[in-house]
Design a protein around this motif. Structure first.
Motif, short mmCIF file in Angstrom:
data_model
loop_
_atom_site.label_atom_id
_atom_site.label_comp_id
_atom_site.label_asym_id
_atom_site.label_seq_id
_atom_site.Cartn_x
_atom_site.Cartn_y
_atom_site.Cartn_z
N PHE A 59 0.62 -1.09 -0.03
CA PHE A 59 0.11 -0.05 0.05
C PHE A 59 0.84 1.32 0.08
CE2 PHE A 59 -2.61 -3.32 1.62
CZ PHE A 59 -3.81 -3.23 0.77
N SER A 60 2.00 1.51 -0.83
CA SER A 60 2.63 2.37 -1.03
C SER A 60 1.99 3.21 -2.04
CB SER A 60 4.19 1.96 -1.73
OG SER A 60 3.88 1.50 -2.83
N THR A 61 2.66 4.46 -1.83
CA THR A 61 2.10 5.59 -2.83
C THR A 61 1.80 5.10 -4.24
OG1 THR A 61 3.15 7.31 -1.41
CG2 THR A 61 2.41 8.07 -3.44
N SER A 62 2.66 4.51 -4.59
CA SER A 62 2.43 3.96 -6.24
C SER A 62 1.58 2.97 -6.46
CB SER A 62 3.94 3.46 -6.65
OG SER A 62 4.51 2.32 -5.79
N ASN A 63 1.29 2.12 -5.39
CA ASN A 63 0.32 1.18 -5.59
C ASN A 63 -0.89 1.60 -5.16
OD1 ASN A 63 1.83 -1.16 -6.00
ND2 ASN A 63 2.17 -1.82 -3.76
#
Length: 361
Positions: A72-76
C-alpha cells in the motif's frame, strides 16, 4: 497396488483443485479490496479537489496505523485508483467487485455488447492485480483489454510473458491480413489459425547484427534453437517443436525446412522459413513447395493441411497480399523484432564507438 496409485492420483487432483480455488478466491478478494480502495481515494480526491500528493500522506498514515503493512505504497495506491477508473464505467464489473464478488452466479452474460463472453468475469478475477495494471497502462480500448485478460487467464501467462505480448501488440493479430487463411481453410480452422499466429514476434532474447542475409539467417536459426523454450513462449500455446533443418526428400533431391512445429489445436504441421531481410514475393513459391511435400510425405491422414509462415525482418502488406492471391496453400508472413539495444546499466558502463576505436588502436 493399482488401486493405491489411482487413489493417489485422485487425492493429488483434489489437492491441486482446492489450492487453485483458494488462490482464485484470495485473488478475487484482493481485486475487490483494491477496487474499493481505488473508489474511495478517487471520490475523496475529486470531492475535496485534492492532488495526487495526498496519496503519499495516506500511504504514510496507513503505515503508522498498521506497522509493517505491505502493498500500500504511494505508487500502489495510484495503481488502485487507476484500476478503479479503468473499470468503474463497466457496471457488470463494478457491481460484481463491490457487491457480489463471492457469488458464483455473477457472470457477464447480461452485457449489452457482443465483445464480452459469459465467462469473462471469471477470467477477470483469475489474473493478478499486476497483470491488470500492465494491461490498463498499455491499452486503451476495452476490447483490447479483454483480449489480454482472456489470454492471460486461459494460457496462464506470467507477468513477464504478458509484457512481451503487450509490447508485441499481439491483439492486432485479430485483424491481421498477412495471411490467406480465410480463403483456403474451412472457417472453423481458419479462425483458429488467425488467432494462433501473430503479425510480429518479439524475439528480445536474440541479438543478431545486420550483415549478409544468408549468414545471418543461419545465425538467427541457431539462436532460436538455443532459446527454443523462449521461442515457444513467443509463439504461444499448443506449439510443439519437431526440429530445425527438417529434411524432406523429393525424388532424389534433399530439401531442408528451417524450423518445423506441430500445433495441437490446429492439428497441423507448421513450417517456418527465416529471412533476415525484407519480404520478397519469390519466397511464397518455395514455401508452397515445402507445404505440398509436407502434406504428401509427412502429414498424417487425420491431420489438417500444413501451414507455412515466412518470418522476415520487414514486409510490405500490398506485396504480401498480391503474392497470396493465386496460392491454395495456407500461408502467412510475419515480422520479428530482436534485441537491438543494450540494457541501460551496460550502456552507461561501456565506452562509445569512437572511444572504443581509440582504445583498440
Amino acid at each position: 497396488m493399482e488401486a493405491t496409485i489411482e487413489l493417489i492420483k485422485q487425492l493429488k487432483q483434489r489437492i491441486l483443485t482446492s489450492r487453485y480455488l483458494v488462490a482464485k478466491m484470495a485473488n478475487a478478494e484482493s481485486l475487490r479490496l483494491y477496487f474499493t480502495i481505488g473508489h474511495d481515494l478517487d471520490a475523496e480526491i475529486k470531492t475535496k479537489a485534492w492532488g495526487d500528493k495526498v496519496l503519499a500522506i495516506v500511504a504514510a498514515r496507513l503505515q503508522q496505523e498498521l506497522p509493517g503493512l505491505r502493498g500500500f505504497s504511494t505508487s500502489n495506491l495510484k495503481k488502485m485508483r487507476l484500476f478503479y477508473n479503468a473499470w468503474a464505467a463497466v457496471s457488470e464489473i463494478s457491481s460484481s467487485l463491490t457487491n457480489q464478488l463471492g457469488n458464483s452466479k455473477t457472470e457477464m452474460s447480461s452485457l449489452s455488447t457482443n465483445q464480452f463472453e459469459a465467462n469473462d468475469f471469471s477470467r477477470f478475477i483469475s489474473i493478478g492485480f499486476t497483470h491488470h495494471v500492465e494491461i490498463i497502462l498499455k491499452t486503451e480500448k476495452a476490447e483490447d483489454r479483454w483480449y489480454y485478460i482472456n489470454q492471460s487467464a486461459v494460457n496462464f501467462w506470467t507477468v513477464n510473458h504478458l509484457r512481451s505480448e503487450l509490447t508485441n501488440r499481439s491483439h492486432l493479430n485479430e485483424i491481421n491480413r498477412s495471411n490467406n487463411f480465410k480463403n483456403v481453410l474451412p472457417e472453423e480452422i481458419s479462425n483458429k489459425a488467425i488467432r494462433a499466429f501473430k503479425d510480429q514476434y518479439l524475439l528480445d532474447y536474440v541479438n543478431v547484427e545486420d550483415g549478409d542475409d544468408e549468414i545471418d539467417e543461419r545465425v538467427l536459426e541457431r539462436e532460436l534453437v538455443l532459446n527454443i523454450k523462449k521461442f515457444l513462449m513467443s509463439l504461444g500455446n499448443d506449439f510443439s517443436f519437431m526440429g530445425n533443418q527438417y529434411r524432406i526428400l523429393v525424388e532424389e533431391d534433399e530439401y531442408f525446412i528451417d524450423l518445423l512445429f506441430f500445433h495441437r489445436g490446429l492439428q497441423s504441421l507448421i513450417a517456418f522459413e527465416l529471412k533476415r531481410g525484407k519480404f520478397k514475393p519469390e519466397y511464397i513459391g518455395k514455401m508452397n513447395f515445402y507445404l505440398s511435400a509436407l502434406d504428401d510425405l509427412v502429414r498424417k491422414p487425420h491431420e489438417n493441411p500444413s501451414i507455412g509462415i515466412i518470418l522476415c525482418k520487414e514486409k510490405d502488406h500490398k506485396k504480401v497480399e498480391y503474392s497470396f492471391r493465386d496460392f491454395s496453400k495456407p500461408l502467412g508472413v510475419a515480422t520479428y523484432k530482436t534485441s537491438d539495444t543494450l540494457p541501460p546499466q551496460l550502456k552507461d558502463a561501456l565506452p562509445d564507438a569512437e572511444t572504443l576505436k581509440k582504445l583498440m588502436e
